[in-house]
Design an enzyme around this catalytic site. Structure first.
Site, short mmCIF file in Angstrom:
data_model
loop_
_atom_site.label_atom_id
_atom_site.label_comp_id
_atom_site.label_asym_id
_atom_site.label_seq_id
_atom_site.Cartn_x
_atom_site.Cartn_y
_atom_site.Cartn_z
N HIS A 17 0.84 -1.20 0.00
CA HIS A 17 0.00 0.00 0.00
C HIS A 17 0.88 1.25 0.00
O HIS A 17 0.58 2.23 -0.69
CB HIS A 17 -0.91 0.04 1.23
CG HIS A 17 -1.95 -1.02 1.27
ND1 HIS A 17 -2.15 -1.82 2.37
CD2 HIS A 17 -2.86 -1.42 0.35
CE1 HIS A 17 -3.14 -2.66 2.13
NE2 HIS A 17 -3.59 -2.45 0.90
N LYS A 41 -18.46 -6.91 6.74
CA LYS A 41 -17.07 -7.35 6.86
C LYS A 41 -16.52 -6.97 8.23
O LYS A 41 -16.52 -5.81 8.61
CB LYS A 41 -16.23 -6.71 5.76
CG LYS A 41 -14.82 -7.21 5.69
CD LYS A 41 -14.09 -6.60 4.50
CE LYS A 41 -12.67 -7.09 4.43
NZ LYS A 41 -11.94 -6.48 3.31
N ARG A 95 -0.89 -5.61 -8.32
CA ARG A 95 0.18 -6.53 -7.99
C ARG A 95 0.47 -7.48 -9.14
O ARG A 95 1.60 -7.90 -9.34
CB ARG A 95 -0.18 -7.36 -6.76
CG ARG A 95 -0.24 -6.57 -5.48
CD ARG A 95 -0.78 -7.40 -4.37
NE ARG A 95 -2.17 -7.74 -4.70
CZ ARG A 95 -3.07 -8.17 -3.85
NH1 ARG A 95 -2.74 -8.38 -2.61
NH2 ARG A 95 -4.30 -8.42 -4.23
N SER A 133 -2.96 -8.08 2.66
CA SER A 133 -3.36 -7.86 4.06
C SER A 133 -3.81 -9.16 4.70
O SER A 133 -3.55 -9.40 5.89
CB SER A 133 -4.48 -6.82 4.13
OG SER A 133 -3.99 -5.55 3.74
#
Length: 172
Positions: A17, A41, A95, A133
């Site tokens: 990040h 979530k 990514r 993460s």
């Protein structure tokens, strides 16, 4: 003033990040990090904790003044939040090809709903490409060293978060 909006859950903030955040400052005068809040979530860190972690990492590692970095929340469509804050463009980190496929779909939908907003894709650095993460949370929860994957303040926060839960599992 060019304002970039960089959205995500950042639970926790990773060095990947930070790669994207650093690159964003080359393109924008101000970067607003928007933490998505989803009722369904469950997050490891509260919104307030994530704001503190991102702000501290931004100041310490990026040498950025508070006038160039702001952290907010959003519970709406990202394009609605972007319009509300006057964002010039959206920042999305990539990514790998899987990220690109997903992000292209999102950029396409956002472009149809908000043609005035552009999405800028920034590739993560070589070391940031393998970090997620989710993996960081898993490693930290099992007592592993996450220091290579997250800023120092986040590594400390993860250690404290999981130290108390691991300590309660010990039997004397």
């Amino acid at each position: 003033m060019k304002i970039a909006l960089y959205a995500g859950s950042f639970d926790p903030l990773t060095n990947g990040h930070l790669d994207i955040l650093k690159a964003s400052f080359v393109l924008a005068d101000k970067v607003i990090v928007a933490i998505g809040i989803q009722a369904k979530k469950e997050s490891l860190f509260s919104f307030e904790e994530r704001v503190d972690l991102i702000t501290q990492a931004g100041k310490e590692l990026l040498n950025m003044g508070s006038d160039r970095l702001q952290v907010i929340s959003f519970e709406t469509l990202l394009i609605d939040k972007a319009r509300e804050i006057g964002a010039s463009f959206l920042i999305r980190g990539l990514r790998d090809g899987t990220d690109l496929d997903y992000e292209m779909q999102m950029a396409g939908m956002n472009g149809l709903m908000a043609p005035e907003l552009q999405t800028v894709f920034l590739p993560a650095g070589v070391l940031g490409r393998v970090i997620t993460s989710t993996l960081v949370r898993q490693i930290a929860s099992m007592g592993g060293d996450v220091a290579p994957f997250v800023p120092a303040n986040v590594a400390r926060a993860l250690h404290l978060k999981f130290q108390s839960s691991r300590g309660s599992d010990c039997v004397s």
